[in-house]
Design an enzyme around this catalytic site. Sequence first.
Site, PDB file in Angstrom:
ATOM      1  N   ASN A   1      -5.624   0.695  14.087  1.00  0.00           N
ATOM      2  CA  ASN A   1      -7.385   0.648  14.276  1.00  0.00           C
ATOM      3  C   ASN A   1      -7.831  -0.677  13.625  1.00  0.00           C
ATOM      4  OD1 ASN A   1      -6.518   0.794  11.778  1.00  0.00           O
ATOM      5  ND2 ASN A   1      -7.120   2.920  11.117  1.00  0.00           N
TER       6      ASN A   1
ATOM      7  N   ASP B   1       0.938  -1.160   0.014  1.00  0.00           N
ATOM      8  CA  ASP B   1       0.098  -0.045   0.024  1.00  0.00           C
ATOM      9  C   ASP B   1       0.895   1.294   0.063  1.00  0.00           C
ATOM     10  OD1 ASP B   1       1.051  -0.073   2.527  1.00  0.00           O
ATOM     11  OD2 ASP B   1      -0.647   0.154   3.661  1.00  0.00           O
TER      12      ASP B   1
HETATM   13  C1  GLP Z   1       0.426   1.372   8.053  1.00  0.00           C
HETATM   14  C2  GLP Z   1       0.616   0.890   6.536  1.00  0.00           C
HETATM   15  C3  GLP Z   1       0.740  -0.705   6.712  1.00  0.00           C
HETATM   16  C4  GLP Z   1       1.360  -1.219   7.939  1.00  0.00           C
HETATM   17  C5  GLP Z   1       0.408  -0.740   9.095  1.00  0.00           C
HETATM   18  C6  GLP Z   1       1.021  -0.609  10.177  1.00  0.00           C
HETATM   19  O1  GLP Z   1      -0.102   2.719   8.005  1.00  0.00           O
HETATM   20  N1  GLP Z   1      -0.571   1.306   5.878  1.00  0.00           N
HETATM   21  O2  GLP Z   1       1.233  -1.147   5.435  1.00  0.00           O
HETATM   22  O3  GLP Z   1       1.282  -2.571   7.867  1.00  0.00           O
HETATM   23  O4  GLP Z   1      -0.055   0.605   8.781  1.00  0.00           O
HETATM   24  O5  GLP Z   1       2.282   0.055  10.609  1.00  0.00           O
HETATM   25  P1  GLP Z   1       3.329   0.168  11.659  1.00  0.00           P
HETATM   26  O6  GLP Z   1       4.105  -1.219  11.625  1.00  0.00           O
HETATM   27  O7  GLP Z   1       3.975   1.336  11.640  1.00  0.00           O
HETATM   28  O8  GLP Z   1       2.381  -0.122  13.219  1.00  0.00           O
END
Ligand code: GLP
Length: 247
Positions: free
Chosen positions: A129, A66
Amino acid sequence: MTPTLEVHPAAAWADAVAAALTDRLRAWPRLRLCLPTGETPVSLYAALSASADAGLWSQATVVLLDDYVGLSADDPAAGGPRLRREIVDHVRPAVFIEIDQSGDLAAAARRHDEAARGLDLAIVGLGLNGHIGFNEPGSTADSATRVVDLHPRSREAAEGYGTEGAPERGITIGLARLLDARELWLLVTGVPKAEILRAALEGPETPDVPASYLRRHPSWRVMADDAAASLLGRADRWMTHRGDTVS
Ligand code: GLP
């Protein structure tokens, strides 16, 4: 389906996941996998970058999970450049497919959906979330690869990644495509994720927690550290590799 739950001490987590992925690549060098950005995989990518044998990734295809819409390439949060910096430039897969945002965004999402067809392995993180990629709350198991309006918590997370762009939208591989992958790994670390991991694994299947739909995948694996797994109350339900740490 009940996932395989693998819990590792925080200090050993990255090496354990890196070893599992290295095994997959040795067994199937032409692996097609998607990878997330975010904080969770940073230590994993560092371990993979440091340990990759020459050629291990040379036939693999990496697809970006993403990205934010509209960030410049030098924005620290921009997903494609970030994945290049953290792993792609080091392990050098045969192919790296970013989300090409030129032109019409809906068409960009359709192109990325085609790129994500037939994945051998979907590696995803878990948002605070309950999102998977940018399949934000409200997403369902049949969600397509698409342009999405970001949830306020995702916008906050983007600020934590250092963006100055305050992105409002993202493009994500849809849950439907992720559930089609032959295998799916959910990476979760840290105390702040413990509550949402419990909701994803033990709460109702609901669009409020899109990660709860991963349970529909016939072959999925949760790779957590002990902090993230600390609230799992029904550990006896899970097959664990380290049952001693899930009690
Ligand atoms: C982000 C990305 C995801 C990611 C998730 C968790 O915003 N959109 O690809 O896996 O949220 O992020 P983090 O590992 O920084 O908690």
